[in-house]
Design an enzyme around this catalytic site. Structure first.
Site, PDB file in Angstrom:
ATOM      1  N   LYS A 173      -9.465   2.063  -2.106  1.00 27.94           N
ATOM      2  CA  LYS A 173      -9.660   1.526  -0.751  1.00 27.94           C
ATOM      3  C   LYS A 173     -11.065   1.893  -0.273  1.00 27.94           C
ATOM      4  CE  LYS A 173      -7.215   1.752   3.730  1.00 27.94           C
ATOM      5  NZ  LYS A 173      -5.952   2.267   4.331  1.00 27.94           N
ATOM      6  N   GLU A 232       0.837  -1.210   0.000  1.00 31.14           N
ATOM      7  CA  GLU A 232       0.000   0.000   0.000  1.00 31.14           C
ATOM      8  C   GLU A 232       0.868   1.256   0.000  1.00 31.14           C
ATOM      9  OE1 GLU A 232      -3.586   1.936   2.723  1.00 31.14           O
ATOM     10  OE2 GLU A 232      -2.135   0.566   3.627  1.00 31.14           O
ATOM     11  N   CYS A 285      -5.663  -2.789   2.217  1.00 27.27           N
ATOM     12  CA  CYS A 285      -5.384  -2.634   3.642  1.00 27.27           C
ATOM     13  C   CYS A 285      -6.567  -2.910   4.570  1.00 27.27           C
ATOM     14  CB  CYS A 285      -4.786  -1.260   3.915  1.00 27.27           C
ATOM     15  SG  CYS A 285      -3.943  -1.173   5.517  1.00 27.27           S
TER      16      CYS A 285
END
Length: 305
Positions: free
Chosen positions: A196, A119, A233
């Site tokens: 995300k 990430e 994540c």
């Protein structure tokens, strides 16, 4: 993740357990044993010269009578920042590009088909600082920013699909920032991007200081080597997030992360394995390594350390 004197769980087990006990413990921890690959000597030598660790494993599948095996080689990169966090932004990005280029060269020697970085790989993981500058200056266009163009060249050169998680600056919508992964075909063409879609708001740690939840749903990208998705994540904590990528057809779901050992080391590998079991697909959990020091000492919202 852990301190240097404690290398890894695996090394600790191998040091203290007899071989028969070690096999049984690993079976209980990890399931069916994977086969360690004999990697090319020149790849191992290049990794040693570049000061990074190289390992390879095979997940064996049952042989079929009428169809030949379909082998997909996946590369997962867990990198550290090569320059201090206070170095000029352009120099930090350039140094990370050079390091990743060397790592991808080694991956190509090993025949990797799809590679994924961690990430926000082009910057320190500074979202914990709650500071705007200089960290937002690392943001760039997902479509034609320098990192995407860099990854397009790597993909085309090595015939390799590249998954590049970056901090995106969305110029079309007023310079909004997103936590984004750009997916690039082995031809060098941009297949698309994903954002995300779950972000942490834990205590006074709030990543919405920088970006909000993604607005692109749960896209799956068809590549020459299979259908892939990217669950960035914090999305790993949400079982239905993995489920949606699987429902949309993903064969492999990548989970590029940046999280600290004390907080998450016991969770993120298990969450990915559970998702693979529940959704009948392969999952790839990636973190970053090393320690990152920032110019200003962290404090909580109440001013305490």
């Amino acid at each position: 993740m852990a301190e240097p004197e404690w290398e890894s769980l695996e090394q600790c087990l191998e040091k203290h357990l007899p071989p028969a006990d070690l096999r049984e413990v690993k079976r209980l921890l990890y399931g069916k044993e994977t086969r360690k690959l004999d990697l090319p000597s020149r790849a191992l030598e290049s990794a040693a010269e570049g000061d990074f660790e190289l390992q390879g494993y095979a997940f064996e599948a049952a042989e079929e009578q009428l169809r030949g095996p379909r082998t997909v080689r996946v590369g997962l990169v867990q990198n550290r920042i090569p320059l201090p966090a206070e170095a000029p932004v352009a120099k930090q990005v350039s140094a990370l590009h050079r390091r990743i280029e060397a790592i991808v060269e080694v991956a190509a020697m090993c025949g990797v088909n799809i590679i994924c970085f961690q990430e926000a790989w082009t910057m320190p993981f500074a979202f914990c600082t709650r500071e705007k500058l200089p960290w937002t200056e690392f943001a760039e266009s997902a479509e034609d920013g320098p990192t995407t163009r860099f990854c397009q060249k790597l993909a085309k050169k090595h015939n390799m699909v590249v998954v590049s998680p970056i901090l995106e600056r969305d110029g079309e919508h007023g310079d909004v920032l997103w936590n984004t992964a750009v997916v690039i075909s082995n031809s060098g063409a941009i297949l698309g991007k994903t954002r995300k879609n779950h972000i942490p708001r834990v205590g006074d740690f709030n990543e919405s200081t920088y970006y909000m939840e993604g607005n692109l749903g749960h896209p799956v990208f068809q590549t020459q080597f299979g259908r892939i998705a990217v669950n960035i994540c914090y999305g790993r904590h949400h079982p239905l997030n993995w489920f949606m990528y699987s429902v949309n057809g993903a064969d492999i779901i990548f989970n590029p992360s940046a999280t600290i050992g004390a907080l998450s080391e016991s969770m993120w590998p298990i969450e990915a394995r559970n998702a693979a079991i529940a959704n009948h697909c392969f999952t790839c959990a990636i973190n970053r390594v090393g320690k990152e020091y920032f110019p200003h000492e962290f404090t909580s919202g109440d001013g305490k350390k």
